[in-house]
Design an enzyme around this catalytic site. Structure first.
Site, PDB file in Angstrom:
ATOM      1  N   PHE A  58       0.809  -1.225   0.000  1.00  0.00           N
ATOM      2  CA  PHE A  58       0.000   0.000   0.000  1.00  0.00           C
ATOM      3  C   PHE A  58       0.841   1.273   0.000  1.00  0.00           C
ATOM      4  O   PHE A  58       0.295   2.371   0.031  1.00  0.00           O
ATOM      5  CB  PHE A  58      -0.965   0.004   1.197  1.00  0.00           C
ATOM      6  CG  PHE A  58      -0.310  -0.125   2.558  1.00  0.00           C
ATOM      7  CD1 PHE A  58       0.249   0.978   3.188  1.00  0.00           C
ATOM      8  CD2 PHE A  58      -0.255  -1.358   3.204  1.00  0.00           C
ATOM      9  CE1 PHE A  58       0.835   0.865   4.440  1.00  0.00           C
ATOM     10  CE2 PHE A  58       0.335  -1.481   4.461  1.00  0.00           C
ATOM     11  CZ  PHE A  58       0.891  -0.360   5.072  1.00  0.00           C
ATOM     12  N   ARG A  86      -4.258   7.210  20.512  1.00  0.00           N
ATOM     13  CA  ARG A  86      -4.630   6.019  19.741  1.00  0.00           C
ATOM     14  C   ARG A  86      -6.044   5.544  20.106  1.00  0.00           C
ATOM     15  O   ARG A  86      -6.802   5.103  19.241  1.00  0.00           O
ATOM     16  CB  ARG A  86      -3.592   4.920  19.905  1.00  0.00           C
ATOM     17  CG  ARG A  86      -2.271   5.325  19.239  1.00  0.00           C
ATOM     18  CD  ARG A  86      -1.201   4.264  19.325  1.00  0.00           C
ATOM     19  NE  ARG A  86      -1.459   3.148  18.422  1.00  0.00           N
ATOM     20  CZ  ARG A  86      -1.202   3.157  17.116  1.00  0.00           C
ATOM     21  NH1 ARG A  86      -0.695   4.236  16.543  1.00  0.00           N
ATOM     22  NH2 ARG A  86      -1.445   2.099  16.381  1.00  0.00           N
ATOM     23  N   THR A  92      -7.031   1.389  12.800  1.00  0.00           N
ATOM     24  CA  THR A  92      -6.519   1.905  11.523  1.00  0.00           C
ATOM     25  C   THR A  92      -7.573   1.806  10.429  1.00  0.00           C
ATOM     26  O   THR A  92      -7.750   2.729   9.637  1.00  0.00           O
ATOM     27  CB  THR A  92      -5.268   1.109  11.094  1.00  0.00           C
ATOM     28  OG1 THR A  92      -4.302   1.189  12.143  1.00  0.00           O
ATOM     29  CG2 THR A  92      -4.662   1.664   9.818  1.00  0.00           C
ATOM     30  N   ARG A 103     -11.872   7.854  13.778  1.00  0.00           N
ATOM     31  CA  ARG A 103     -11.948   7.149  12.484  1.00  0.00           C
ATOM     32  C   ARG A 103     -13.345   6.617  12.210  1.00  0.00           C
ATOM     33  O   ARG A 103     -13.810   6.629  11.060  1.00  0.00           O
ATOM     34  CB  ARG A 103     -10.890   6.053  12.420  1.00  0.00           C
ATOM     35  CG  ARG A 103      -9.490   6.647  12.171  1.00  0.00           C
ATOM     36  CD  ARG A 103      -8.419   5.656  12.435  1.00  0.00           C
ATOM     37  NE  ARG A 103      -7.086   6.106  12.017  1.00  0.00           N
ATOM     38  CZ  ARG A 103      -5.964   5.610  12.529  1.00  0.00           C
ATOM     39  NH1 ARG A 103      -6.016   4.665  13.450  1.00  0.00           N
ATOM     40  NH2 ARG A 103      -4.793   6.048  12.108  1.00  0.00           N
ATOM     41  N   HIS A 116      -3.450  10.261  11.753  1.00  0.00           N
ATOM     42  CA  HIS A 116      -2.327   9.402  12.100  1.00  0.00           C
ATOM     43  C   HIS A 116      -1.889   9.761  13.505  1.00  0.00           C
ATOM     44  O   HIS A 116      -1.935  10.931  13.889  1.00  0.00           O
ATOM     45  CB  HIS A 116      -1.147   9.624  11.138  1.00  0.00           C
ATOM     46  CG  HIS A 116       0.143   9.019  11.642  1.00  0.00           C
ATOM     47  ND1 HIS A 116       0.464   7.704  11.431  1.00  0.00           N
ATOM     48  CD2 HIS A 116       1.145   9.539  12.397  1.00  0.00           C
ATOM     49  CE1 HIS A 116       1.639   7.447  12.029  1.00  0.00           C
ATOM     50  NE2 HIS A 116       2.057   8.550  12.613  1.00  0.00           N
ATOM     51  N   GLU A 127       8.996  11.042  14.804  1.00  0.00           N
ATOM     52  CA  GLU A 127       7.976  11.725  13.992  1.00  0.00           C
ATOM     53  C   GLU A 127       7.860  13.211  14.343  1.00  0.00           C
ATOM     54  O   GLU A 127       7.657  14.045  13.461  1.00  0.00           O
ATOM     55  CB  GLU A 127       6.627  11.026  14.170  1.00  0.00           C
ATOM     56  CG  GLU A 127       6.618   9.634  13.547  1.00  0.00           C
ATOM     57  CD  GLU A 127       5.315   8.888  13.754  1.00  0.00           C
ATOM     58  OE1 GLU A 127       5.224   7.735  13.298  1.00  0.00           O
ATOM     59  OE2 GLU A 127       4.378   9.449  14.369  1.00  0.00           O
TER      60      GLU A 127
HETATM   61  P1  CMP Z   1      -1.190   5.482   9.457  1.00  0.00           P
HETATM   62  O1  CMP Z   1      -1.381   5.372  10.923  1.00  0.00           O
HETATM   63  O2  CMP Z   1      -1.014   6.852   8.918  1.00  0.00           O
HETATM   64  O3  CMP Z   1       0.088   4.607   9.037  1.00  0.00           O
HETATM   65  C1  CMP Z   1       0.212   4.042   7.750  1.00  0.00           C
HETATM   66  C2  CMP Z   1      -1.029   4.148   6.937  1.00  0.00           C
HETATM   67  O4  CMP Z   1      -1.117   3.276   5.826  1.00  0.00           O
HETATM   68  C3  CMP Z   1      -2.225   3.798   7.790  1.00  0.00           C
HETATM   69  O5  CMP Z   1      -2.460   4.821   8.728  1.00  0.00           O
HETATM   70  C4  CMP Z   1      -3.301   3.590   6.713  1.00  0.00           C
HETATM   71  O6  CMP Z   1      -3.953   4.797   6.373  1.00  0.00           O
HETATM   72  C5  CMP Z   1      -2.491   3.131   5.487  1.00  0.00           C
HETATM   73  N1  CMP Z   1      -2.755   1.744   5.128  1.00  0.00           N
HETATM   74  C6  CMP Z   1      -3.295   1.322   3.969  1.00  0.00           C
HETATM   75  N2  CMP Z   1      -3.400  -0.015   3.946  1.00  0.00           N
HETATM   76  C7  CMP Z   1      -2.938  -0.468   5.129  1.00  0.00           C
HETATM   77  C8  CMP Z   1      -2.816  -1.771   5.721  1.00  0.00           C
HETATM   78  N3  CMP Z   1      -3.166  -2.884   5.072  1.00  0.00           N
HETATM   79  N4  CMP Z   1      -2.294  -1.854   6.965  1.00  0.00           N
HETATM   80  C9  CMP Z   1      -1.900  -0.729   7.636  1.00  0.00           C
HETATM   81  N5  CMP Z   1      -2.006   0.512   7.137  1.00  0.00           N
HETATM   82  C10 CMP Z   1      -2.533   0.650   5.893  1.00  0.00           C
END
Ligand code: CMP
Length: 140
Positions: A58, A86, A92, A103, A116, A127
């Protein structure tokens, strides 16, 4: 412990005009904004920020999405700020996020998932330093 964490309001949530509602959730939970700015990421900046995901399938979509519009990066400070943020964000994948989380309320897909947040003390330090110089952080 008193901690700092990096929060990003992603392009989808900025486009929805949800910046204020999201920051209100942090503040109502006792987290303080000690730094904040709106930026538009270059591909290089987005790829560098998400370097740990470089080999994931991704990655290209992630960089494409994160450069698709402005984002708001913030440093949040408070007791257990990393875990608290979190919890406020939810899973996520918004489809798995608990009701009442950011979310669940503002995101539709795993790519465009509104926010994020750093996942550990180590990643928070990295970060925060990625986006902010020390003199841009205002303890209060
Ligand atoms: P974030 O916490 O910003 O960190 C990485 C990002 O990748 C996550 O949020 C998601 O928006 C994106 N992402 C897309 N596909 C996946 C996946 N399969 N697993 C984890 N993150 C994903």
């Amino acid at each position: 412990a008193n901690e700092r964490t990096l929060s990003i309001i992603k392009p989808d949530a900025v486009a929805k005009n949800a910046i204020g509602e999201i920051i209100a959730r942090f503040e109502k939970a006792g987290l303080k904004v000690v730094a904040a700015k709106m930026i538009r990421l270059s591909e290089e900046n987005a790829g560098g920020f998400y370097a740990e995901h470089k080999e994931r399938p991704f990655f290209n979509d992630l960089v494409g999405f994160m450069t698709s519009g402005p984002i708001v990066v913030q440093v949040l400070e408070g007791e257990d700020a990393i875990a608290k943020n979190r919890d406020l964000m939810g899973a996520t994948n918004p489809k798995e996020a608990e009701a009442g989380t950011i979310r669940a309320d503002f995101a539709e897909t795993i790519d465009a998932n509104a926010v994020h947040g750093s996942d550990s003390v180590e990643s928070a330090e990295r970060e925060i330093a990625y986006f902010f110089d020390n003199d841009e952080i205002c303890p209060r």
